[in-house]
Design an enzyme around this catalytic site. Structure first.
Site, mmCIF file in Angstrom:
data_model
loop_
_atom_site.group_PDB
_atom_site.id
_atom_site.type_symbol
_atom_site.label_atom_id
_atom_site.label_comp_id
_atom_site.label_asym_id
_atom_site.label_seq_id
_atom_site.Cartn_x
_atom_site.Cartn_y
_atom_site.Cartn_z
ATOM 1 N N ASP A 174 -7.789 -2.080 22.903
ATOM 2 C CA ASP A 174 -7.741 -2.217 21.438
ATOM 3 C C ASP A 174 -6.279 -2.076 21.020
ATOM 4 O O ASP A 174 -5.756 -0.973 20.896
ATOM 5 C CB ASP A 174 -8.603 -1.132 20.789
ATOM 6 C CG ASP A 174 -8.479 -1.158 19.273
ATOM 7 O OD1 ASP A 174 -9.223 -0.406 18.602
ATOM 8 O OD2 ASP A 174 -7.639 -1.914 18.750
ATOM 9 N N TYR A 201 -10.342 5.274 17.545
ATOM 10 C CA TYR A 201 -10.965 4.608 16.397
ATOM 11 C C TYR A 201 -10.829 3.102 16.601
ATOM 12 O O TYR A 201 -9.726 2.605 16.812
ATOM 13 C CB TYR A 201 -10.284 5.029 15.104
ATOM 14 C CG TYR A 201 -10.858 4.393 13.863
ATOM 15 C CD1 TYR A 201 -10.180 3.369 13.191
ATOM 16 C CD2 TYR A 201 -12.087 4.791 13.353
ATOM 17 C CE1 TYR A 201 -10.709 2.781 12.059
ATOM 18 C CE2 TYR A 201 -12.620 4.208 12.208
ATOM 19 C CZ TYR A 201 -11.924 3.203 11.571
ATOM 20 O OH TYR A 201 -12.459 2.608 10.448
ATOM 21 N N LYS A 223 -3.640 -5.605 11.917
ATOM 22 C CA LYS A 223 -2.408 -5.049 11.355
ATOM 23 C C LYS A 223 -1.216 -6.019 11.393
ATOM 24 O O LYS A 223 -1.168 -6.978 10.634
ATOM 25 C CB LYS A 223 -2.099 -3.712 12.050
ATOM 26 C CG LYS A 223 -3.212 -2.680 11.795
ATOM 27 C CD LYS A 223 -2.927 -1.353 12.430
ATOM 28 C CE LYS A 223 -4.147 -0.452 12.404
ATOM 29 N NZ LYS A 223 -4.378 0.152 11.086
#
Ligand code: KE4
Length: 429
Positions: free
Chosen positions: A238, A143, A266
Site C-alpha cells: 500500500d 490503515y 495522495k
C-alpha cells in the site's frame, strides 16, 4: 486567535457529522477547535482568522510540491473549460498511466480510481479473485482506507475471535481479515501456517505512516516477499503514502522491494481525488472488462484530476533533485529537533525516512502499534498545541506521519526548530 474557526466549526456541526468530512480533521485526539483553512500557498496555510501556519501535513501527503504550485494550477485552469467529466475514456488517462508505468517497478497495468480506499479495496478483491482464496493479512496500526475489510481490530487473537471493531463491520468480513504486529515476521509466518491455503493477500504499508512513521525492520519486507512467493499469496504494497514521495518509484525503488500489486493515492492526484492500483499483467488482467473481478467508478480517470496528477508526477519525474532536497530538509529538521529534545531531557523517539517523519514522546523504540500506543500522548497533545500557537501546523494526532513539502525553506525549518525548542520548554514546566 481561532474565533472564526470556532464559529465555523459550530455551524459545520449542524449539517456535517462532527463538523468534518474526515474524522482525523476534527482534532479529537489533541482537543481544541479544528482550524478552518481559507487558502494556502507554497508551504503556508491561512485559516479563517487570517493566521498563517507552516504546513507539515500537506493534505496528508498529496501537496509534495507545495500548495497551489503554479504549473498544477495552470493545468487545471486550462482543462476546466473543456468540461470536468465525460464518463468516457480520454487520452489523459493513457498519458498518466504510461507515466506511472515508466516511473515505478513491476507495474504493467494500472487502474485509476478516486481514493486510496478504493485502490486498496479493489486490490484485495482482485487478489481474492485471482487466487480463489478469501483471507487477507493486514498489520496492526496500518490503515488502508475505510473499506470494511481493513477496519478490523488489531491483534491475531482479536480478529480470529471476530470481535467487530467498527459497528457495521460484519463477522463475515472480520473473519477473513487476519492481523498481527508490524515488523513481527514470525507472527506472520505463524498465521500463514495456521491458515495454509486460505490467504489471498498480505497487504502492508512498506513504511508505516498511520501510527506515526515506523520503518520496516531489516529483512521484514523481504521476509514477507519470500513468504508470499512460497505460499502463492499476493503481496500488496500500500503505497498510498509512500508512492512518489520516498522516490519516483516509491518504496519499491527506495527499499528495493517488489510487490505483486501496489496501490497509490495522495501525490498521484496532486491534491485532486485520485487513487490507483496496478501490478503484473498476469494478475491485473482479471479486472473487468478483461476479466470478471468487477471494479468501476463514475469519476475514475476524471480529466481534471488526471491533469493535476499528471502535471505533478511529470514535475517529480523530470526533477529528481526534488527528492534529494526533500530528504535533506527532513534530515535538517530531524537534527534540529534532536538537539533541543536532547537538551530538554524529555524521552523521545524520532522516526524518519525520506520526507516522512514523526515525533514520539517515548523512552522506548517505536516499532509497531503497541509501542506507538504506549508513548506519552498527553505530552504530544501539549506539544501539538504549543506548536500550533506558534504557527506550526502538525498532524493533529500522534498516530500520523508528518509530511514535508518542497516549498519549505531553510528559514521555515529553522523557525520550526525554534518553535519546538520553545514548546519543549513549555511542556517541561
Ligand atoms: P484515502 O481513501 O483517504 O484517499 O486513502 C486511504 C489510505 C490508504 N492507505 C494509506 C497508507 C493511507 O495513509 C490512507 C489515508 N491516509 C489518511 C492519513 N493517515 C488520510 C487522512 C484522512 O483519513 O482524512
Amino acid at each position: 486567535m481561532f474565533e472564526k474557526s470556532a464559529e465555523l466549526f459550530a455551524r459545520a456541526q449542524q449539517s456535517i457529522p462532527g463538523g468534518v468530512n474526515s474524522p482525523v480533521r476534527a482534532f479529537k485526539s489533541v482537543g481544541g477547535t479544528p482550524l478552518f483553512i481559507e487558502k494556502a500557498k507554497g508551504a503556508y496555510l491561512f485559516d479563517a482568522d487570517g493566521n498563517k501556519y507552516i504546513d507539515y501535513i500537506a493534505s496528508w501527503g498529496p501537496m509534495i510540491l507545495g500548495h497551489a504550485h503554479e504549473p498544477v494550477v495552470k493545468a487545471i485552469q486550462e482543462r476546466a473549460p473543456y468540461s470536468t467529466s465525460y464518463g468516457a475514456p480520454t487520452k489523459l488517462e493513457i498519458e498518466i498511466a504510461e507515466l506511472i508505468v515508466s516511473m515505478v517497478p513491476n507495474v504493467d497495468l494500472i487502474r485509476m480510481v478516486s481514493s486510496g480506499t478504493e485502490a486498496c479495496m479493489s486490490a484485495i478483491r482482485l487478489a481474492r479473485g485471482y487466487t480463489g482464496k478469501n483471507k487477507i493479512v493486514k498489520f496492526e496500526g496500518h490503515y488502508h482506507g475505510h473499506a470494511d475489510s481493513f477496519l478490523v481490530k488489531a491483534g491475531s487473537g482479536v480478529a480470529t475471535l471476530n470481535i467487530q471493531t467498527v459497528p457495521g463491520v460484519t463477522a463475515g468480513v472480520s473473519n477473513d481479515t487476519l492481523t498481527c504486529a508490524y515488523n513481527d515476521l514470525d507472527a506472520v509466518k505463524e498465521l500463514a501456517h495456521k491458515h495454509k491455503g486460505e490467504i489471498a493477500a498480505i497487504i502492508t504499508e512498506p513504511v508505516a505512516g498511520n501510527m506515526g512513521c515506523i520503518l520496516p525492520k531489516p529483512g521484514f519486507l523481504e521476509g514477507l516477499r519470500k513468504l508470499c512467493y512460497d505460499e502463492n499469496i499476493v503481496f500488496i504494497l500500500d503505497e498510498v503514502m509512500t508512492g512518489f514521495r520516498l522516490a519516483p518509484g516509491g518504496a519499491q525503488e527506495k527499499l528495493n522491494i517488489r510487490a505483486d500489486l501496489v496501490t497509490y493515492g495522495k501525490v498521484i492526484g496532486g491534491g485532486m481525488p485520485v487513487g490507483a492500483f496496478g501490478g503484473r499483467k498476469e494478475i491485473m488482467q482479471h479486472i473487468a472488462p478483461l476479466g470478471n473481478v468487477y471494479q468501476a467508478g463514475t469519476l475514475s480517470g476524471n480529466p481534471i484530476a488526471m491533469i493535476a496528477g499528471y502535471t505533478t508526477l511529470k514535475i517529480l519525474k523530470e526533477n529528481p533533485s526534488i527528492y534529494k532536497e526533500l530528504d535533506e530538509k527532513t534530515m535538517y529538521l530531524k537534527q534540529g529537533l534532536e538537539k533541543f529534545f536532547n537538551e530538554s531531557k524529555i524521552p523521545y523517539v524520532i522516526n524518519q525516512l525520506g520526507s516522512m517523519i514523526s515525533v514520539h514522546f517515548s523512552d522506548h523504540p517505536i516499532v509497531d502499534f503497541a509501542s506507538a500506543a504506549s508513548a506519552n500522548n498527553d505530552l504530544f497533545k501539549k506539544f501539538f498545541h504549543s506548536m500550533l500557537n506558534q504557527g506550526i501546523y502538525l498532524p493533529p494526532s500522534a498516530f500520523e506521519s508528518w509530511f514535508l513539502n518542497n516549498a519549505l525553506t531553510k528559514k521555515d525549518i529553522d523557525y520550526t526548530i525554534e518553535a519546538a525548542a520553545e514548546s519543549l520548554e513549555n511542556i517541561n514546566q
